[in-house]
Design an enzyme around this catalytic site. Structure first.
Site, mmCIF file in Angstrom:
data_model
loop_
_atom_site.group_PDB
_atom_site.id
_atom_site.type_symbol
_atom_site.label_atom_id
_atom_site.label_comp_id
_atom_site.label_asym_id
_atom_site.label_seq_id
_atom_site.Cartn_x
_atom_site.Cartn_y
_atom_site.Cartn_z
ATOM 1 N N ASP A 209 16.472 -53.302 119.511
ATOM 2 C CA ASP A 209 15.480 -54.368 119.478
ATOM 3 C C ASP A 209 15.698 -55.320 120.661
ATOM 4 O OD1 ASP A 209 13.379 -55.869 117.994
ATOM 5 O OD2 ASP A 209 14.956 -57.386 117.856
ATOM 6 N N GLU A 265 13.707 -50.951 123.229
ATOM 7 C CA GLU A 265 12.501 -51.769 123.227
ATOM 8 C C GLU A 265 12.694 -52.790 124.338
ATOM 9 O OE1 GLU A 265 9.962 -54.871 120.446
ATOM 10 O OE2 GLU A 265 12.116 -55.066 120.722
#
Length: 545
Positions: A209, A265
């Site tokens: 993330d 990401e």
């Protein structure tokens, strides 16, 4: 399960937003038990791996991306033993498991942050996070001008153990998500411990993330008018030093046989800097947000594909292709809008625009065949295989996204793509759980058109298309990783060939045109015209001599 070391170069990975996938215990919240019960759906679909959004203990201030313990399972989702059983059962079905890891920040309920609040300024406990004295008289102004991604300022002042107003802590996202200090060796060592904890339990990799954050510029200078998506240096995005972290992580992953994998990401606007995350000693793949944002226009789609292939080729990494995820409005609904409207990826960018859902479904079918035929891997967000549209009219009382709160109830946020998916029946909860308990987000009555049960009986459903496409993809050597050659097609269309006689044609908005003479149709996203021409919003897979 195949032990091919480079499986990830061509993998189709299914994203499970665990709260909304399947409820095994009837409490209205998706869980590990529900996922285990539905593994056959994913195996039958034909995907190669499952990416699971955070399932760790969390107050759920941001859908689990506020983690309070990285090495356990939230009791709402099950137990560690349940998770270990899931990994085994997935592997038995030739499905790999990828978990989410959230390294930029923890929950404010994490033991470390509670210790930091108790310990006070200058302590080793506070050095795990980014605490700073405030500016101005009495330190009553934030240390700098940084803004939080969910709205508002990125700093919150704490009350010290003696009751006096004290330091400020950084949170680039929600106030309940304090940023970690990645200059601290203890932080780095603890995350390596977390990697090994899950790798040792059979997990095959991690999705990282906000992979382009972590490191902040020394001195924490003001941002000024720079935006996070602007090219050029930024004080808390895409710092050069972040690559040292991922070299350390790659070294850990490579100690396993077969090696574990990472997907980033990383919203990085400059192609050359984006490619740095994919160097051979760093991360394996990264999400391709450029393609997700491309308008449904042939020039825009081709430009995005060409740019993506070019930037990945520099470092020898395979691209990935994605149409939807838990952070953007579902692509069936985005594609239902006029491509000339210039919409973004959020519900708020399109909610006031007229929608043609039939067009959205046609385009979603065509787009699926496009991404499954492009070089590299692809991601399927749960419900994509059903053609699920965005739920655009959730009752305000049910909205849970921190964007709704932090925007002063002016932006609806991401809940519309997170509504629990429908499995069976004619009304809520659509087989989501074993009983009649309603799920944590309300499902609309029109979900009855999109249940797995209904799609299973329809040979022309989106689900049937996905199953056929993924079966052909597995059986066709040309698909997955490898080269691409563009074909001459009419303006408003796309065409390319892959090795071994495979070709794709996509008519976006051209006049219907003929297929190559002698071509064999392998699969089409919709019917050809009565005279065999390829109509608008339709993709066809071909075998050509």
């Amino acid at each position: 399960m195949s032990d091919t070391a480079a499986w990830w170069r061509s993998a189709v990975i299914y994203q499970v937003y665990i709260r909304s996938f399947a409820d095994g215990d009837g409490d209205g919240i998706g869980d590990v038990a529900g996922l285990r019960q539905r593994l056959d759906h994913l195996a039958d679909l034909g995907v190669d791996a499952i990416w699971i959004n955070p399932w760790y203990p969390s107050p759920l201030a941001d859908a689990g991306y506020d983690v309070s313990d990285y090495r356990d399972i939230d009791p709402r989702f099950g137990t560690l033993a349940d998770a270990e059983a899931l990994v085994r059962e997935a592997h038995d079905r030739d499905l790999r498991i990828i978990l989410d890891i959230v390294p930029n920040h923890t929950s404010s309920e994490h033991a470390w942050f509670r210790e930091a609040l108790r310990a006070g300024p200058g302590s080793p406990e506070r050095d795990r996070y980014i605490f700073r004295p405030g500016r101005g008289p009495g330190g009553n102004r934030p240390p700098n001008d940084w803004r939080a991604m969910f709205g508002g300022g990125a700093w919150t002042r704490v009350t010290e153990p003696d009751g006096t107003p004290g330091e400020w802590y950084l949170h680039l996202f929600d106030v309940e998500q304090p940023d970690l200090n990645w200059e601290n060796p203890e932080v780095r060592a603890d995350f390596e411990k977390t990697l090994r904890f899950w790798f040792d339990r059979g997990v095959d990799g991690f999705r990282i993330d906000v992979a382009n954050s972590l490191i902040k510029e020394q001195g924490l200078p003001d941002v000024g008018d720079r935006q996070h998506h602007d090219p050029g240096p930024h004080p808390h995005w895409d710092r050069d030093e972040v690559h040292d972290v991922y070299r350390e992580w790659r070294a850990v992953a490579d100690t396993y046989d077969p090696p574990k994998v990472f997907v980033a990401e990383a919203w990085v606007p400059e192609a050359d800097r984006f490619a740095r995350y994919l160097r051979p000693d760093e991360l394996h793949t990264a999400f391709n947000f450029d393609f997700l944002k491309a308008a449904w226009r042939a020039p825009a789609l081709r430009e995005s594909v060409e740019r993506t292939l070019r930037e990945h080729a520099v470092v020898g990494a395979p691209p990935t292709w994605v149409l939807s995820n838990h952070d953007v409005a579902r692509h069936t609904s985005r594609l239902a809008r006029d491509p000339a409207a210039g919409i973004g990826t959020s519900l708020d960018s399109m909610i006031d625009l007229p929608a043609d859902l039939d067009a959205g479904l046609r385009r979603a079918r065509a787009a699926a065949l496009l991404i499954f035929a492009l070089p590299g891997g692809a991601y399927v967000y749960q419900g994509d295989e059903l053609g699920l549209p965005e739920v655009e009219d959730l009752p305000e009382a049910s909205l849970d996204d921190p964007t709704w709160r932090r925007s002063g109830h002016t932006q609806r946020g991401r809940d519309g793509c997170r509504v629990p998916i429908p499995w069976s029946g004619d009304g809520p909860p659509f087989g989501f759980g074993p009983g009649d308990d309603q799920p944590w987000l309300p499902q609309p009555e029109w979900f009855s058109r999109f249940t797995v049960e209904r799609a299973d009986k329809d040979p022309e459903s989106m689900l049937a298309l996905y199953r056929r496409a993924l079966r052909i993809r597995r059986e066709t050597a040309a698909l997955g990783d490898g080269p691409l050659t563009w074909l001459d097609v009419p303006p408003g269309a796309l065409g390319f060939a892959r090795d071994h006689g495979f070709a794709l044609l996509l008519n976006v908005d051209a006049e219907p045109f003929a297929l190559p003479e002698g071509a064999e149709v392998l699969l089409a996203s919709g019917p050809l015209t009565d005279d065999g021409l390829l109509p608008q919003d339709t993709t066809v897979w071909l075998h050509v001599a």
